[in-house]
Enzyme design. Structure first.
Site, PDB file in Angstrom:
ATOM      1  N   GLU A 173      54.287  41.257  54.398  1.00 48.54           N
ATOM      2  CA  GLU A 173      53.202  41.120  53.427  1.00 48.54           C
ATOM      3  C   GLU A 173      53.586  41.892  52.171  1.00 48.54           C
ATOM      4  OE1 GLU A 173      49.262  41.368  55.014  1.00 48.54           O
ATOM      5  OE2 GLU A 173      48.428  42.048  53.100  1.00 48.54           O
ATOM      6  N   ARG A 174      53.505  41.213  51.039  1.00 52.56           N
ATOM      7  CA  ARG A 174      53.902  41.824  49.762  1.00 52.56           C
ATOM      8  C   ARG A 174      55.345  42.312  49.799  1.00 52.56           C
ATOM      9  NH1 ARG A 174      50.027  38.992  47.811  1.00 52.56           N
ATOM     10  NH2 ARG A 174      47.980  39.602  48.547  1.00 52.56           N
ATOM     11  N   ASN A 216      47.629  45.083  58.464  1.00 51.67           N
ATOM     12  CA  ASN A 216      46.840  43.931  58.924  1.00 51.67           C
ATOM     13  C   ASN A 216      47.437  43.472  60.248  1.00 51.67           C
ATOM     14  OD1 ASN A 216      45.002  43.621  56.667  1.00 51.67           O
ATOM     15  ND2 ASN A 216      46.801  42.992  55.488  1.00 51.67           N
ATOM     16  N   LYS A 296      43.564  50.064  59.333  1.00 51.16           N
ATOM     17  CA  LYS A 296      42.797  49.406  58.272  1.00 51.16           C
ATOM     18  C   LYS A 296      41.613  48.764  58.983  1.00 51.16           C
ATOM     19  CE  LYS A 296      43.152  45.741  54.774  1.00 51.16           C
ATOM     20  NZ  LYS A 296      44.071  44.863  54.000  1.00 51.16           N
ATOM     21  N   GLU A 300      38.644  43.955  54.100  1.00 46.84           N
ATOM     22  CA  GLU A 300      39.218  42.613  53.926  1.00 46.84           C
ATOM     23  C   GLU A 300      39.237  41.835  55.249  1.00 46.84           C
ATOM     24  OE1 GLU A 300      42.957  43.428  51.970  1.00 46.84           O
ATOM     25  OE2 GLU A 300      42.026  43.347  50.000  1.00 46.84           O
ATOM     26  N   LYS A 374      44.297  55.185  48.136  1.00 46.10           N
ATOM     27  CA  LYS A 374      45.192  54.623  47.127  1.00 46.10           C
ATOM     28  C   LYS A 374      45.093  55.412  45.824  1.00 46.10           C
ATOM     29  CE  LYS A 374      45.366  49.911  48.893  1.00 46.10           C
ATOM     30  NZ  LYS A 374      45.504  48.480  48.592  1.00 46.10           N
ATOM     31  N   ASP A 379      43.549  48.556  42.956  1.00 47.44           N
ATOM     32  CA  ASP A 379      44.642  48.176  43.858  1.00 47.44           C
ATOM     33  C   ASP A 379      45.988  48.138  43.159  1.00 47.44           C
ATOM     34  OD1 ASP A 379      45.884  47.436  46.187  1.00 47.44           O
ATOM     35  OD2 ASP A 379      45.313  45.337  46.080  1.00 47.44           O
ATOM     36  N   GLU A 401      48.021  57.451  48.659  1.00 50.49           N
ATOM     37  CA  GLU A 401      48.850  56.260  48.918  1.00 50.49           C
ATOM     38  C   GLU A 401      49.381  55.665  47.612  1.00 50.49           C
ATOM     39  OE1 GLU A 401      47.025  53.241  51.384  1.00 50.49           O
ATOM     40  OE2 GLU A 401      48.433  51.684  50.734  1.00 50.49           O
ATOM     41  N   GLU A 407      54.019  44.852  44.115  1.00 51.15           N
ATOM     42  CA  GLU A 407      53.084  43.729  44.204  1.00 51.15           C
ATOM     43  C   GLU A 407      52.556  43.298  42.833  1.00 51.15           C
ATOM     44  OE1 GLU A 407      49.795  44.495  46.788  1.00 51.15           O
ATOM     45  OE2 GLU A 407      48.806  42.592  46.347  1.00 51.15           O
ATOM     46  N   GLU A 525      53.978  46.929  31.212  1.00 49.78           N
ATOM     47  CA  GLU A 525      52.580  47.006  30.774  1.00 49.78           C
ATOM     48  C   GLU A 525      52.381  46.255  29.456  1.00 49.78           C
ATOM     49  OE1 GLU A 525      51.100  50.916  29.807  1.00 49.78           O
ATOM     50  OE2 GLU A 525      49.056  50.366  30.402  1.00 49.78           O
ATOM     51  N   TRP A 555      36.667  38.800  44.545  1.00 48.95           N
ATOM     52  CA  TRP A 555      37.402  40.039  44.795  1.00 48.95           C
ATOM     53  C   TRP A 555      36.935  41.227  43.962  1.00 48.95           C
ATOM     54  CZ3 TRP A 555      40.137  39.943  49.121  1.00 48.95           C
ATOM     55  CH2 TRP A 555      40.541  38.691  49.611  1.00 48.95           C
TER      56      TRP A 555
END
Lengths: 693, 693
Positions: A173-174, A216, A296, A300, A374, A379, A401, A407, A525, A555
């Site tokens: 994932e990612r 996940n 987790k 989500e 995080k 995110d 984190e 990502e 950026e 979201w």
């Protein structure tokens, strides 16, 4: 070093790509070779342990590679001089007296000291010796003189962790660098040699903890904590252990139902408590130093204690109790928010969610639970405010984190050296205990009496030959380890270390790559999302521009652009009240349009396009300028890199060039879609009349 | 009728759902039963053929079901009266003299005539007899009296085709009603009973051609034209043949390479010509009346003649030559455009593409090639202009393409009865040969001397119990067949026929459902894309609102909305010049803002939000009004439907209600996102101050 996955990747392979910063390239200056050979020809090891064996192996491989001399390993001090590897204890047992003070050292600390014509690598424990060995090799690769060494070193953060988001089907994932090195076809890999090389890379930068499966947890990986997979988990943990790394597993909160065949996963149900105890007992039979669980939950669509009307503390504590007798910990992720938000609802603010959910629970978690927070409240955007939850829970262990995998920052196609971003987070002053209460002091555990603290991050590696897809993304892996070891290192220092170890000491290469890395976050950026607004990416995969991509989604990630302006009003006065989650004076600083820093302006305020920034430019002109400039800067990166042709091996040169060309395509698309979108919406022309479609 | 796929769908099943409009429900009025029984108790069939057997089977099943009397089948006229099934030829052979004139009838025509106390079903061929049988049953289901019948009927269009977009893995491209009834796991299904029932449904509305695999032919289906699959293709074709339906296959233009192992697919290469001849010879061994090939070439990344610098005519003719000796045809799709368009490029206009590509080739195609032209120049939007290519190639056979599957019109969640849309297309006056050169005259072949012409459409069926996902979407399947048989039928007539056959004759049901169907296209248009602009859907799957979803894409589908207005300028004066592809006076009508119909305004012109429509409303107010109104209308549909509870079997009632509820969610999301998007962009408030976010 051999290339383990030649057959897997079907790509052009190169030892340089695979070796990352552990190149140990041959030293050619004869004077230097002579000097080093006299210092490094003997390895005198006074203890025996797996970690010391790992240290000796690494030194032997490295010295042989750099000096073309195989060092001799001795087990006692005699007539031969060399590198002495010893724990403090064995030094005492051997009656060796050296002048140094280790009273302040943690169990992971070490000393490197020149004395009696030897170089002593002394650890409080064998882990310290291993770190010292990697440190010594870093000095050699960095051309540092090995005379009069007197280094005392220890990590500032206790938990220094990498989270793999690897799925058992082999996907990540990612992940942007191939498939998992841990799993394939719902099994643990048999390619343990690559895992050993990963352990070397991790250990060389001081990472001491790894969770090997995605947070996940669906289906098969739910069973990693059972006898079906534990024998193989043990094999992986054995490798990591010899490199000073503790193994963790991510668990499925519904395990009591899914593998325990209970009808509930309620943390207060006795049978559930019993289930987790049994699971823990079983795991520790295989992995006696097992680190614990990453969870987790209620996030989500993942299961959690909310199903049973229990809170996060009750949810985490049942696991903590089960792990406690074995010394294990629970790392409970705070990434909890309403992921089915109605975009029409402007009162719900995802940025508020972690704080609102967890702050009221301060003090309710057992002392072997750590909350993983995080760095930002949203995110891992290219720029967002620092999470106000960090520092807001004096009575609950916290771990910060980061996300090493890119990502939202270019997915290892685009160059984005993240160390400067992480440094800004570390240096952020929360004012939790007055001025100077920086995030780094909190994660180091010097502000609150945390029994556990530190930093975790999502890994950016996969089974690509070069581990990270883009060779230059290795710098983020390296930099993450080095920075969390010591958050006072500068982004530039870390870049230089990495470049020299990775590409050698050619001044042109060092200077060019250093400049490229250090500019890259700002460049990214510039052509993506400005002034802290974030998102505007394609849904799901999150690569490439899509200004309205998340605007009408569930979201909670909106920019609210209309013909007059944009931004999220998070003030107390007129918005969601999020600014109030910060300690004073941060709360006032963000609340006020005058004092809110421009780079987070749209994160905190909804302003007109004509709002004047502190640079004197309007918001809309800033948009145009940075987007045009960003593309030019990427063109500049390509120009710079091309000049290094011949100075870098062909494979890594071509790899980076190919990625930069993809980055340019991406940057142009961002520039044109972004500028067109806001020109069409605002009707305000570019002052400089550049091409907008 | 049995339910064939009970085990496949795992849904609640019902005979009513499965039977569609061939319900043959029991007639309860004793007088009527007596009357009908006396007319229908004997079936006298004067010829023998598979199609006559099919007709007898259908009549027997239906009569038994409606009257609870099993009719007796006789093979010659004697004392018993009844329904006489005969071709014209056998009528003559039996010396039966009836007064009717069949001199004008095509091979598919038929006569239904009351005479000598019999009802004669007379076809030019056995196919006509079969159609007559279905016609007779339609009369019975519609409560029409069976006295003094004197019907002469023939289809207006020769080719009346359905294109399945079924993939061999069982999926259906743009399918919204389950999986394929033809394929599963890369094989042709063994469930031939369901295919037979499909053939009955097709034949009952006069469809005479079916292509069974998706026009996008990858991998396995490439081999459908080989011995590997032909024995099973034959089984399917045998079933279709007995219902008067010819079987076609979609082919992969790269077949010479992929299955012929040649190094080229160049249509002018002798070995390629040989390859296609061999393929044709092989196919006709298995399917002697094989229809031919459907080809999507050089479109959306599919291979084609362009690779070899050949044009479409050269590309199609090689296939046509191979099929010619067997009587087969090539149906060559004109859906060709640049699908990698740069959104920055405003000069390229996808709407122009089919005309620009094909018009210059008029006359270059062999006479067994047909160009298949979508009804609009874009892609089956809820409203778009009629394709200017239709009628623009007097020397090239054309077939008009509709889309029964509701890709852009609600995907069989939302109700959208498409017959009114298709009628508008048929009635469009191209002026190709002066006033009155309507599309229907062109497809009927009465304008140009076409050797082949007609209509094709993408199917909307799958293996859902009710075939079409939404029960009411059966009306589109039915309506498509009936309308292309006779484009002069009204949308209302067709709706009534379908409702009575499907739900029976309860006046409340008939009135309600008819109103729902006839309003539904307008309702769908109201809450989705207004004034001909189209798109604004979620990428890839095309369901649900996403105003900018295709705005910066490669697909050539843009709305160009900015703070002042929106629309695509396709005029000659200031735009892409597309209006010039129409014959006069259409070209002038569309060119002028004054004469361009409002419902296509934004298809042809870029106008300010404040532009006044012929209704007196501004564009922006029209946007708001229709979107609020559309949602209210969907609420009205639900109210209407709920009142039918008890009058329709529970399963079909619940199915439609569930779909309507999904439609309401969709409509609200369209309303809110659309209105918010344009309010944010224009800054112009709703006159009525309704809620915009």
């Amino acid at each position: 070093m051999t290339i383990e996955n030649k057959l897997n990747t079907q790509k052009i392979t190169s030892e340089e790509s695979y070796a990352c910063w552990l190149q140990y390239r041959k030293i050619t200056d004869p004077t230097l070779v002579e000097k080093l050979t006299s210092s490094l020809s003997n390895l005198i090891v006074l203890d025996q342990s797996e970690r010391l064996t790992a240290a000796i192996d690494e030194l032997t491989t490295a010295i042989q590679s750099m000096l073309e001399v195989k060092p001799v390993t001795l087990t006692e001090l005699g007539e031969e001089n060399g590198v002495v590897l010893a724990t403090e204890e064995s030094l005492k047992l051997n009656n060796i007296e050296l002048e140094y003070d280790v009273s302040e050292l943690t169990v992971e600390g070490y000393v490197i000291k020149s004395a009696h014509n030897n170089i002593y690598l002394i650890g409080k424990t064998d882990k310290g010796v291993l770190y010292a060995a990697f440190h010594l090799l870093r000095l050699v690769q960095g051309n540092e003189p090995l005379t009069n060494l007197n280094i005392i070193e220890q990590p500032k953060n206790r938990l220094r962790m990498i989270n793999q988001w690897d799925n058992m089907d082999g996907s990540i994932e990612r992940g942007y660098a191939g498939k998992s090195i841990f799993f394939e076809e719902n099994k643990i890999t048999s390619n343990l040699a690559r895992i050993k090389d990963y352990a070397r890379l991790l250990s060389s930068v001081g990472i001491n903890s790894v969770s090997i499966n995605n947070v996940n947890v669906f289906e098969v990986p739910t069973r990693l904590i059972t006898e079906e997979f534990l024998p193989e988990v043990k094999n992986v943990a054995d490798i990591f252990r010899s490199y000073g790394i503790t193994t963790f597993l991510s668990i499925n909160y519904a395990s009591p139902i899914q593998i325990g065949h209970l009808h509930t996963a309620d943390p207060l149900a006795p049978e559930v408590q019993e289930f987790w105890k049994d699971v823990a007992n079983e795991i520790y039979k295989y992995v006696p130093d097992f680190g614990g669980f990453i969870v987790k939950a209620d996030s989500e669509h993942r299961p959690g204690p909310f199903t049973y009307d229990r809170d996060h503390a009750e949810g985490a504590n049942v696991l903590a109790k089960a792990l406690k007798p074995h010394g294990g910990i629970v790392i409970w992720r705070c990434f909890v928010y309403n992921c089915l938000q109605d975009w029409r609802d402007r009162t719900t603010d995802r940025a508020r969610a972690a704080y609102d959910n967890f702050k009221p629970l301060d003090g309710k978690f057992l002392d072997n639970v750590i909350l993983q927070v995080k760095n930002g409240p949203m995110d891992f955007q290219v720029r967002e405010a620092v999470s106000p939850l960090l520092g807001a829970m004096p009575n609950t262990n916290q771990v910060l984190e980061f996300q090493v995998t890119q990502e939202y920052t270019g997915q290892q196609k685009d160059l984005c050296y993240l160390v400067p971003l992480w440094k800004e987070v570390f240096d952020f002053d929360t004012h939790a205990r007055g001025e100077g209460t920086t995030i780094k002091k909190i994660t180091e555990g010097s502000v609150f009496d945390y029994s556990h603290s530190g930093v975790a991050a999502v890994s950016n590696i996969g089974n690509d030959e070069n581990w990270t897809g883009n060779t230059l993304a290795q710098a983020n892996f390296y930099g993450y380890g080095r920075l969390i070891w010591n958050p006072d290192l500068s982004a530039e220092e870390i870049a230089l270390e990495w470049i020299e170890a990775t590409f050698g000491n050619d001044p042109k290469v060092v200077e060019t790559v250093s400049k490229m890395l250090l500019q890259s976050w700002e460049i990214y950026e510039n052509y993506t999302t400005p002034l802290g607004i974030g998102w505007m990416v394609n849904p799901n995969h999150h690569y490439g521009v899509n200004v309205d991509g998340y605007e009408y989604s569930v979201w909670g990630t909106y920019h609210f652009a209309d013909l007059n302006g944009l931004g999220v009003d998070r003030t107390v006065a007129t918005g969601t009240g999020y600014t109030n989650q910060y300690f004073s004076p941060n709360s006032e600083m963000y609340e006020s349009l005058e004092t809110c820093p421009d780079d987070l302006l749209l994160f905190f305020h909804h302003v007109p396009y004509t709002h004047q920034l502190k640079t004197g430019k309007t918001v809309i002109q800033h948009f145009y300028n940075t987007h045009f400039e960003g593309v030019e800067q990427v063109e500049g990166l390509i120009e710079s890199w091309i000049k290094l042709e011949g100075k870098i091996d062909k494979i890594r040169f071509a790899n980076v060039l190919e990625r930069l060309q993809l980055q340019l395509i991406n940057a142009k698309e961002w520039r044109d879609q972004f500028n067109t979108y806001f020109f069409r919406k605002s009707g305000i022309a570019d002052e400089k009349n550049r091409k907008i479609y």
